[in-house]
Design an enzyme around this catalytic site. Sequence first.
Site, mmCIF file in Angstrom:
data_model
loop_
_atom_site.group_PDB
_atom_site.id
_atom_site.type_symbol
_atom_site.label_atom_id
_atom_site.label_comp_id
_atom_site.label_asym_id
_atom_site.label_seq_id
_atom_site.Cartn_x
_atom_site.Cartn_y
_atom_site.Cartn_z
ATOM 1 N N CYS A 101 0.798 -1.224 0.000
ATOM 2 C CA CYS A 101 0.000 0.000 0.000
ATOM 3 C C CYS A 101 0.837 1.284 0.000
ATOM 4 O O CYS A 101 1.372 1.654 -1.041
ATOM 5 C CB CYS A 101 -0.973 -0.057 1.183
ATOM 6 S SG CYS A 101 -2.396 1.014 0.952
ATOM 7 N N ARG A 135 -12.986 5.928 -1.029
ATOM 8 C CA ARG A 135 -12.090 5.022 -0.289
ATOM 9 C C ARG A 135 -12.400 3.602 -0.695
ATOM 10 O O ARG A 135 -13.554 3.188 -0.708
ATOM 11 C CB ARG A 135 -12.298 5.167 1.223
ATOM 12 C CG ARG A 135 -11.191 5.966 1.866
ATOM 13 C CD ARG A 135 -10.963 5.719 3.320
ATOM 14 N NE ARG A 135 -9.658 5.100 3.536
ATOM 15 C CZ ARG A 135 -8.496 5.687 3.303
ATOM 16 N NH1 ARG A 135 -8.434 6.910 2.841
ATOM 17 N NH2 ARG A 135 -7.375 5.050 3.522
ATOM 18 N N HIS A 198 -3.401 -5.639 2.845
ATOM 19 C CA HIS A 198 -2.986 -5.787 4.238
ATOM 20 C C HIS A 198 -3.583 -7.093 4.765
ATOM 21 O O HIS A 198 -4.123 -7.894 4.036
ATOM 22 C CB HIS A 198 -3.555 -4.633 5.079
ATOM 23 C CG HIS A 198 -3.225 -3.281 4.576
ATOM 24 N ND1 HIS A 198 -2.039 -2.656 4.838
ATOM 25 C CD2 HIS A 198 -3.938 -2.399 3.824
ATOM 26 C CE1 HIS A 198 -2.038 -1.448 4.289
ATOM 27 N NE2 HIS A 198 -3.178 -1.272 3.662
HETATM 28 N N1 GLN Z 1 -2.489 6.781 2.472
HETATM 29 C C1 GLN Z 1 -2.529 5.965 1.298
HETATM 30 C C2 GLN Z 1 -3.920 5.908 0.692
HETATM 31 O O1 GLN Z 1 -4.907 6.164 1.352
HETATM 32 C C3 GLN Z 1 -2.058 4.571 1.646
HETATM 33 C C4 GLN Z 1 -3.034 3.859 2.541
HETATM 34 C C5 GLN Z 1 -2.508 2.579 3.085
HETATM 35 O O2 GLN Z 1 -1.305 2.349 3.134
HETATM 36 N N2 GLN Z 1 -3.418 1.743 3.561
HETATM 37 O O3 GLN Z 1 -4.039 5.600 -0.466
#
Ligand code: GLN
Length: 246
Positions: A101, A135, A198
């Site tokens: 990520c 998101r 993750h």
């Molecule tokens: N901050 C980055 C995003 O929102 C990475 C998020 C993350 O590592 N889960 O895309």
Amino acid sequence: MTPGTTGSKGTIRVLQLYPRDMNIYGDWGNALVLQQRLKWHGYTPELLEYNVGDAFPDQVDIIVGGGGQDSGQLVIQDDLQSRAETLRNMTEDGTPMLLICGMYQLFGRFFKTRTGEVIPGIGALDVETYGTDERLIGNVKVTTAEFGEVLGYENHSGQTSLGPGVAPLGTVAKGTGNNSSDGQEGARYRNIVASYLHGSLLPKNPAIADYLIRTAVERKYGSFTPGTPDDHYAVLAREHAARRPR
Ligand code: GLN
């Protein structure tokens, strides 16, 4: 056998990048899986951490990098640029790496956040990322040629597009992955496995852990003789993860 490590086939040094600022949804678990599987395969693991301002360790055999909030990515950006050449050289040299990520995004060309900041990446991967108001959250199944079905959990607002210099890790069977348009997840380049997933990723995807280990051992010692890992919990974790709703 390496002197001083009786019964060990050798030592493998695993470096976690920026665990203080880039380590969410249990990404540190990836380093723990590598530690345990290295032992099962008969090698001695050494876990190292690199945080902002630290001296960069030498003789690193595997790199793992986790996810982070946009704010964590802003915190590490200057330090990361100071290590960009080292990390690009290690990439080109074939050091095996798992980048999740936020660190996946920053190994690319840049991440333009939702609020308009452009966080420069190190350009080791031919990818670019744009923050959006959407998101992307939930459980993910990815079909891959190399590692079979890869299972994990995504939560990001950045959407990543791959350039011609990298290949996708796989095709999304459930979830979103790199972006909401092309149905691809993650990236492969040299010995880098980059992914949005993750969970942590490696407890449920031991094929990827063993790929990183085998590659590291072959680079360091010439050949890899596997041991006999206990995959009981990995199998249960995969079954459980595969049954989860989106
Ligand atoms: N901050 C980055 C995003 O929102 C990475 C998020 C993350 O590592 N889960 O895309």
